[in-house]
Design an enzyme around this catalytic site. Structure first.
Site, PDB file in Angstrom:
ATOM      1  N   ASP A   1      -4.324   9.188  -1.398  1.00 18.83           N
ATOM      2  CA  ASP A   1      -4.497   7.890  -0.761  1.00 18.83           C
ATOM      3  C   ASP A   1      -6.001   7.648  -0.647  1.00 18.83           C
ATOM      4  O   ASP A   1      -6.681   8.369   0.082  1.00 18.83           O
ATOM      5  CB  ASP A   1      -3.843   7.904   0.624  1.00 18.83           C
TER       6      ASP A   1
ATOM      7  N   ASN B   1       5.354   6.589  12.365  1.00 13.14           N
ATOM      8  CA  ASN B   1       6.238   5.470  12.049  1.00 13.14           C
ATOM      9  C   ASN B   1       7.522   5.599  12.845  1.00 13.14           C
ATOM     10  O   ASN B   1       8.096   6.688  12.920  1.00 13.14           O
ATOM     11  CB  ASN B   1       6.571   5.479  10.560  1.00 13.14           C
TER      12      ASN B   1
END
Lengths: 494, 65
Positions: free
Chosen positions: A87, A151
């Protein structure tokens, strides 16, 4: 009734070449590719439903700059249901969907093993290449930060504005027990001490927003549920620190699931705990080693972070007394989280050093203070900054956290198993088992679907829009029975 | 604001000043922790990166979320 709080945790790791120099993207790519090369099949990530620019408020401000979707970087999906990829310039591990805080801790610790194994794999695959070191932290100490995001599955019916009011007080005050600690400050300011509770607070500038790399907000509005968007939100929490103390990760996730369940069921004290200036309060709490300095509330009163946490804890006790623990990881884990939450707040109030085995910033500060005293160092000595970084080093021979006797919730054997086996309680089970059983037939995968390639046109996409389905209870017998992907797809179609 | 009534905000002045009695067991445990820490500090010098200043300077992490 609140939705079961399905959750996950993703970590961007710091990476450096041991002898200096080196390109971090090349290093991260080497880790992911070397690890993927050891797997039976290398299933690529499917970018079909990536939309990090979608905003929970409806439309994003015109100048908002969400991260780009980087489809060209190394990316793979693991048999434990996790995603492991590059990422930006960091290796990142995103845990599979879990159904309790303790399960998410297991998969977070499994992620540490994945990174360690990837480092070994890279050493083997690229002999002579510069050795890599990986750090589970969130800051380089020079004004650059990288995230550890959480999350949570949230009911779409809860208006986003109410969600913001519900989570802000918890997000900033939970730093008391889930801050990873940091030597010094990276940006100029007033009243700066020599140590902070969190790595991340300094990097936050907004209360609510879409960005994650600049103008970071306390509440991120990315609206990318990776599930049926009519029923679900995925609250993407970006302000936490990566923890080495397993208890800290557990409490961070467990207490947050409780706050979210209470928000859905209207069981929180409304705006009573809302800070007048959330960003300033977050930074103020991070810098207050006395744990006693109050911050201003929107209604004109003031409160300390500990008092706010006691309020939230008490609300959670009242809530679970009537609603039970179904939405918050079940009776066993939920009750254990509540008990540890109380014990931790009590410890913070009476004797923070008693928490040196369970709270990272306390473990780190205690070590730094002892070393500083022994060698008569000033707080700006490079050795203290080096110890701060090395606390988070994942190499066993360099890690300081590994030497501090932190309390173990998930033992080595259990975490090693979680490196390859998926959780049984969410759709990650179906993803992981399919990758294990049919590696050659899975063309790509993502959070909410699998794409099969049976060698005959067309490709076959299996949607998994509900994180609560595809569990072992739903699919174990089917997967045990279907020895080939062809048979599985035939039975799913039937 | 009716919501305010639903929750007790602990008052700062209410927080009882707890007298922490040092029991024999407690102080023994404290001694052991201190001994462990001393041992650890001996080890730190061996584990710590050779050139702390260079190591800290070289640790740069751009492009994070």
């Amino acid at each position: 009734m609140a939705l079961p709080k399905i959750l996950g945790i993703e970590t961007e790791f710091g990476i450096s070449h041991v002898r200096g120099g080196g390109d971090p993207i090349a290093g991260s790519t080497a880790l992911v590719n070397a690890y993927a090369a050891r797997l039976k099949g290398h299933t690529r990530w499917d970018f079909h439903d990536e939309s990090p620019g979608r905003d929970a408020r409806g439309s994003a401000p015109l100048d908002a700059r969400p991260p780009m979707v980087e489809t060209h970087l190394a990316n793979t999906v693991l048999t434990n249901g996790a995603r492991f990829y590059v990422d930006h310039a960091h290796p990142e591990y995103s845990s599979p969907e879990c159904s309790s805080a303790i399960e998410a801790v297991r998969y977070d610790v499994a992620g540490e093993h994945v990174l360690r194994r990837a480092t070994e794999a890279a050493r083997e695959l690229y002999p002579g290449a510069p050795e890599l070191a990986v750090y589970k932290n969130n800051s380089d100490g020079k004004g650059n930060s990288y995230g550890c995001h959480e999350n949570y599955l949230v009911d779409r019916e809860l208006p986003f504005a109410d969600l913001v009011v519900a989570v802000v007080p918890h997000f900033i005050t939970r730093s008391l027990f889930c801050g990873a600690g940091k030597v010094g400050y990276e940006f100029a300011g007033d009243d700066q001490g020599h140590f902070q509770l969190t790595q991340r607070a300094e990097f936050f500038e907004e209360v609510v927003g879409l960005e994650t790399t600049i103008k970071r907000p306390i509440v991120n509005t990315r609206d990318e549920p990776h599930a049926d968007p009519k029923r679900y939100r995925r609250l993407h929490v970006i302000l936490g620190d990566a923890n080495l103390a397993q208890v800290a990760t557990w409490l961070k996730l467990g207490t947050t699931t409780m706050v979210l369940a209470m928000a859905e069921d209207g069981a929180l004290p409304g705006r009573a705990l809302l800070p007048a200036n959330p960003v300033r309060a977050f930074q103020h709490i991070s810098g207050d080693l006395s744990l006693r300095a109050p911050f201003d509330l929107a209604d004109g009163a003031s409160i300390t972070a500990l008092e706010a946490q006691w309020c939230l804890y008490e609300a959670a006790v009242t809530y679970t007394d009537t609603q039970g623990f179904d939405a918050v990881g079940g009776e066993v884990d939920g009750r254990a989280v509540l008990e540890r939450w109380q014990a931790t707040l009590h410890g913070l109030e009476t004797d923070p050093s008693s928490l040196a085995g369970s709270v990272d910033w306390i473990a780190k500060l205690r070590l730094l203070e002892a070393y500083r005293e022994r060698h008569q160092l000033s707080w700006d000595d490079a050795r203290l900054a080096a110890m701060d970084l090395q606390y988070h080093d994942l190499r066993p021979e360099r890690s300081l956290a590994a030497r501090l006797g932190l309390e173990v919730l998930v033992g080595d054997e259990e975490a090693q198993a979680a490196v390859s086996e998926p959780p049984r309680t969410t759709r990650a089970y179906f993803r992981g088992r399919c990758l294990e059983q049919y590696p050659e037939q899975i063309e790509s995968a993502n959070w909410d679907s699998l794409v099969f390639d049976l060698g005959t046109d067309p490709l076959h996409r299996v949607p998994m829009m509900d994180p609560l389905r595809g569990t072992a209870a739903h699919t174990e017998a089917l997967l045990d029975r279907c020895t080939t992907a062809e048979q599985l797809l035939r039975e799913l179609d039937a | 604001m009716p919501e305010r009534e639903q929750i007790r905000r602990p008052k700062r002045e209410e927080a009882p000043e707890e007298v922490i009695e040092e029991t024999a067991a407690g102080s023994e445990q404290g001694e052991k922790l201190k001994a462990d820490l001393d041992e650890l500090l001996d080890e730190i010098d061996l584990v710590l990166e050779d050139n702390a200043e260079e190591f800290v300077r070289g640790y740069v992490q751009k492009g994070g979320q």
